[in-house]
Scaffold this motif. Structure first.
Motif, PDB file in Angstrom:
ATOM      1  N   ALA A  43     -18.692  26.228  -1.510  1.00 27.71           N
ATOM      2  CA  ALA A  43     -17.996  26.808  -2.656  1.00 27.71           C
ATOM      3  C   ALA A  43     -18.924  26.874  -3.859  1.00 27.71           C
ATOM      4  O   ALA A  43     -19.600  25.894  -4.183  1.00 27.71           O
ATOM      5  CB  ALA A  43     -16.761  25.976  -2.993  1.00 27.71           C
ATOM      6  N   ILE A  44     -18.976  28.014  -4.508  1.00 26.08           N
ATOM      7  CA  ILE A  44     -19.639  28.142  -5.801  1.00 26.08           C
ATOM      8  C   ILE A  44     -18.520  28.282  -6.817  1.00 26.08           C
ATOM      9  O   ILE A  44     -17.893  29.334  -6.949  1.00 26.08           O
ATOM     10  CB  ILE A  44     -20.592  29.344  -5.842  1.00 26.08           C
ATOM     11  N   LYS A  45     -18.226  27.186  -7.502  1.00 25.81           N
ATOM     12  CA  LYS A  45     -17.086  27.130  -8.421  1.00 25.81           C
ATOM     13  C   LYS A  45     -17.508  27.634  -9.798  1.00 25.81           C
ATOM     14  O   LYS A  45     -18.430  27.094 -10.410  1.00 25.81           O
ATOM     15  CB  LYS A  45     -16.562  25.690  -8.518  1.00 25.81           C
ATOM     16  N   ASP A  80     -12.401  30.279  -7.624  1.00 25.99           N
ATOM     17  CA  ASP A  80     -11.688  29.753  -8.778  1.00 25.99           C
ATOM     18  C   ASP A  80     -10.228  29.644  -8.345  1.00 25.99           C
ATOM     19  O   ASP A  80      -9.910  29.905  -7.177  1.00 25.99           O
ATOM     20  CB  ASP A  80     -11.860  30.668  -9.994  1.00 25.99           C
ATOM     21  N   THR A  81      -9.337  29.279  -9.256  1.00 23.65           N
ATOM     22  CA  THR A  81      -7.925  29.159  -8.917  1.00 23.65           C
ATOM     23  C   THR A  81      -7.079  30.000  -9.865  1.00 23.65           C
ATOM     24  O   THR A  81      -7.537  30.404 -10.934  1.00 23.65           O
ATOM     25  CB  THR A  81      -7.465  27.686  -8.997  1.00 23.65           C
ATOM     26  N   ALA A 116      -9.025  29.836  -4.424  1.00 21.85           N
ATOM     27  CA  ALA A 116      -8.914  28.612  -3.626  1.00 21.85           C
ATOM     28  C   ALA A 116      -7.502  28.096  -3.440  1.00 21.85           C
ATOM     29  O   ALA A 116      -7.247  27.324  -2.511  1.00 21.85           O
ATOM     30  CB  ALA A 116      -9.780  27.514  -4.257  1.00 21.85           C
ATOM     31  N   ASP A 117      -6.558  28.500  -4.316  1.00 19.06           N
ATOM     32  CA  ASP A 117      -5.187  28.009  -4.167  1.00 19.06           C
ATOM     33  C   ASP A 117      -4.228  29.080  -3.699  1.00 19.06           C
ATOM     34  O   ASP A 117      -3.016  28.966  -3.861  1.00 19.06           O
ATOM     35  CB  ASP A 117      -4.690  27.358  -5.460  1.00 19.06           C
ATOM     36  N   GLY A 173     -10.000  23.969 -13.081  1.00 16.53           N
ATOM     37  CA  GLY A 173     -10.475  25.014 -12.188  1.00 16.53           C
ATOM     38  C   GLY A 173     -10.293  24.733 -10.715  1.00 16.53           C
ATOM     39  O   GLY A 173     -10.309  25.652  -9.896  1.00 16.53           O
ATOM     40  N   CYS A 174     -10.113  23.466 -10.343  1.00 14.13           N
ATOM     41  CA  CYS A 174      -9.949  23.126  -8.931  1.00 14.13           C
ATOM     42  C   CYS A 174      -8.512  22.748  -8.586  1.00 14.13           C
ATOM     43  O   CYS A 174      -8.208  22.435  -7.431  1.00 14.13           O
ATOM     44  CB  CYS A 174     -10.880  21.976  -8.546  1.00 14.13           C
ATOM     45  N   ALA A 175      -7.621  22.761  -9.560  1.00  9.64           N
ATOM     46  CA  ALA A 175      -6.236  22.369  -9.339  1.00  9.64           C
ATOM     47  C   ALA A 175      -5.371  23.566  -8.967  1.00  9.64           C
ATOM     48  O   ALA A 175      -5.619  24.702  -9.394  1.00  9.64           O
ATOM     49  CB  ALA A 175      -5.673  21.705 -10.601  1.00  9.64           C
ATOM     50  N   SER A 176      -4.349  23.310  -8.165  1.00 12.02           N
ATOM     51  CA  SER A 176      -3.336  24.324  -7.906  1.00 12.02           C
ATOM     52  C   SER A 176      -2.529  24.548  -9.179  1.00 12.02           C
ATOM     53  O   SER A 176      -2.718  23.864 -10.190  1.00 12.02           O
ATOM     54  CB  SER A 176      -2.412  23.862  -6.779  1.00 12.02           C
ATOM     55  N   ARG A 177      -1.595  25.488  -9.120  1.00 12.54           N
ATOM     56  CA  ARG A 177      -0.794  25.752 -10.310  1.00 12.54           C
ATOM     57  C   ARG A 177       0.026  24.526 -10.717  1.00 12.54           C
ATOM     58  O   ARG A 177       0.108  24.180 -11.895  1.00 12.54           O
ATOM     59  CB  ARG A 177       0.120  26.956 -10.074  1.00 12.54           C
ATOM     60  N   LEU A 178       0.630  23.842  -9.740  1.00 18.53           N
ATOM     61  CA  LEU A 178       1.376  22.629 -10.064  1.00 18.53           C
ATOM     62  C   LEU A 178       0.439  21.531 -10.546  1.00 18.53           C
ATOM     63  O   LEU A 178       0.829  20.681 -11.353  1.00 18.53           O
ATOM     64  CB  LEU A 178       2.171  22.151  -8.846  1.00 18.53           C
ATOM     65  N   GLY A 179      -0.799  21.554 -10.072  1.00 20.39           N
ATOM     66  CA  GLY A 179      -1.786  20.590 -10.559  1.00 20.39           C
ATOM     67  C   GLY A 179      -2.119  20.816 -12.017  1.00 20.39           C
ATOM     68  O   GLY A 179      -2.291  19.864 -12.794  1.00 20.39           O
ATOM     69  N   LYS A 180      -2.197  22.062 -12.414  1.00 18.55           N
ATOM     70  CA  LYS A 180      -2.419  22.375 -13.827  1.00 18.55           C
ATOM     71  C   LYS A 180      -1.222  21.922 -14.659  1.00 18.55           C
ATOM     72  O   LYS A 180      -1.376  21.414 -15.782  1.00 18.55           O
ATOM     73  CB  LYS A 180      -2.666  23.872 -13.996  1.00 18.55           C
ATOM     74  N   LYS A 181      -0.037  22.107 -14.093  1.00 16.04           N
ATOM     75  CA  LYS A 181       1.171  21.668 -14.784  1.00 16.04           C
ATOM     76  C   LYS A 181       1.182  20.153 -14.951  1.00 16.04           C
ATOM     77  O   LYS A 181       1.585  19.618 -15.993  1.00 16.04           O
ATOM     78  CB  LYS A 181       2.403  22.125 -14.010  1.00 16.04           C
ATOM     79  N   ASP A 182       0.700  19.428 -13.915  1.00 16.00           N
ATOM     80  CA  ASP A 182       0.569  17.971 -14.015  1.00 16.00           C
ATOM     81  C   ASP A 182      -0.295  17.573 -15.202  1.00 16.00           C
ATOM     82  O   ASP A 182      -0.003  16.616 -15.921  1.00 16.00           O
ATOM     83  CB  ASP A 182      -0.084  17.402 -12.745  1.00 16.00           C
ATOM     84  N   GLN A 183      -1.383  18.296 -15.391  1.00 12.39           N
ATOM     85  CA  GLN A 183      -2.329  17.947 -16.441  1.00 12.39           C
ATOM     86  C   GLN A 183      -1.762  18.219 -17.823  1.00 12.39           C
ATOM     87  O   GLN A 183      -1.898  17.401 -18.738  1.00 12.39           O
ATOM     88  CB  GLN A 183      -3.636  18.723 -16.243  1.00 12.39           C
ATOM     89  N   HIS A 184      -1.136  19.357 -17.984  1.00 16.97           N
ATOM     90  CA  HIS A 184      -0.592  19.707 -19.297  1.00 16.97           C
ATOM     91  C   HIS A 184       0.601  18.815 -19.641  1.00 16.97           C
ATOM     92  O   HIS A 184       0.553  18.087 -20.621  1.00 16.97           O
ATOM     93  CB  HIS A 184      -0.211  21.187 -19.336  1.00 16.97           C
ATOM     94  N   ALA A 185       1.654  18.883 -18.841  1.00 19.23           N
ATOM     95  CA  ALA A 185       2.815  17.990 -18.974  1.00 19.23           C
ATOM     96  C   ALA A 185       3.206  17.729 -20.426  1.00 19.23           C
ATOM     97  O   ALA A 185       3.567  16.619 -20.799  1.00 19.23           O
ATOM     98  CB  ALA A 185       2.527  16.661 -18.265  1.00 19.23           C
TER      99      ALA A 185
END
Length: 363
Positions: A43-45, A80-81, A116-117, A173-185
């Motif tokens: 992967a070239i991210k 990317d995601t 990637a997602d 950049g490596c998180a799924s959409r729900l992963g991004k939601k986890d981070q923002h919260a």
């Protein structure tokens, strides 16, 4: 023990090397054949840039990385995601079309693009980390499955994170959409005194959480996903969060996700940061503001923490900043006073991602 960070300034005459030649040598110093896995995908991210942004990485420079990964015996793909907010990268089809419009076409970079997602951002693998805020992370499936990764990051400012480099590239950049939601919260608040009722935030909200009531914006917190797109488009800055408590917690969650993204790839990731076009905003914005400083250079390391710390320090040392009244603040905090960018460096070191101590080797 300090980590090694290699550094090329932007001067081509000083080193008698083009940018492409500098990137090639940096990858050689990373011992790329040992990083990649022979005959396997790598992967070239990177970030392809939102539609309207023009300070994303140059495809011509990314091509060098593709060629070197292939020469090292691996099978490169660009990745990317999907985004949590709306826009030109909200699903894989729009994301790939945006990348192609920005020059990341097969005829230029000679590598396929794989989001990637998945099509709608829900292809994920639960990666355990057992950290302070999160016990597991939702990492995009193809990031997890790829046995090796080269992380290319445009180092610049960010309204929430202070700055974005390798750590933020890994996290969001490596998180799924729900992963991004986890981070923002984090739920946004509307400052009614500042709100002018223009409706820009309402039009841009991907979840229809905002509405105009008696000429003022209001947020339905049951719908808000904390993507902050409303914040980026609000000219009077009426969209707010509790900066004192929400931002530090956000920074820790972001860093925990970066930690999750590298699990299982020990010894098989290398990083290059481009301290070029250091704008105040992320490339997720549909515009590119003027750079805050002149271009600094290109840096590489096997340690993302040391790399981001070195980039951060080089930015602060730019002669231009000596003439500005920053009142003891770094340039990113001076631009975004509510941010806490250093948290990602301090917390990443605490997690064990790397060290803030580095030996800078100028080439």
């Amino acid at each position: 023990m300090a980590s090694t960070v290699y550094y090329y300034s932007m001067s081509c005459r000083k080193s008698s090397r083009t940018k492409e030649a500098k990137i090639a040598r940096l990858l050689s110093l990373m011992k790329l054949p040992d990083v990649v896995v022979k005959d396997k995908p790598c992967a070239i991210k990177l970030h392809f840039g939102e539609n309207g942004n023009d300070t994303h990485l140059n495809p011509q420079l990314v091509q060098v990385v593709v060629d070197k990964v292939r020469a090292a015996g691996a099978k490169p793909f660009l990745t990317d995601t999907t985004t949590l907010y709306g826009g030109s990268r909200h699903n894989a089809v729009d994301h790939i079309n945006t990348a192609l419009r920005h020059g990341f076409a097969p005829g230029v970079v000679d590598a396929p693009i794989i989001i990637a997602d998945g099509l709608f951002g829900d292809n994920e693998v639960m990666v355990p980390i057992n950290a302070k805020n999160l016990k597991e992370t939702r990492i995009a499936t193809e990031i997890v499955k790829s046995p090796a990764m080269v992380v290319l990051s445009h180092f610049k400012g960010h309204e929430m994170a202070g700055f974005g480099g390798a750590i933020k590239n890994l996290a969001m950049g490596c998180a799924s959409r729900l992963g991004k939601k986890d981070q923002h919260a984090t739920k946004v608040q509307i400052n009614a005194d500042k709100c002018i009722g223009c409706g820009s935030c309402v039009r841009h909200c991907p979840e229809k959480a905002l509405s105009l009531v008696e000429g003022k914006s209001q947020c339905d917190h049951t719908k808000c996903i904390g993507c902050f797109e409303c914040m980026t488009v609000c000219e009077p800055k009426a969209v707010e969060v509790d900066w004192a408590t929400d931002v530090p917690a956000f920074m820790e969650r972001l860093t925990e996700y970066a930690w999750g993204a590298v699990q299982g790839k020990e010894g098989h990731i290398c990083y290059i940061n481009f301290v070029i076009n250091v704008t105040p905003d992320c490339d997720c914005c549909g515009w590119s503001d003027m750079p805050m400083i002149p271009d600094v250079g290109i840096l590489a390391s096997l340690d993302p923490v040391a790399l981001d710390q070195a980039c951060f320090d080089l930015v602060q040392k730019q002669p231009l900043l000596a003439s500005l009244d920053l009142d003891g603040r770094d340039i990113f905090t001076a631009r975004w006073p509510h941010t806490h960018g250093r948290i990602q460096l301090e917390y990443a070191e605490k997690l064990g991602m790397g060290t803030r101590e580095y030996e800078l080797k100028e080439l």
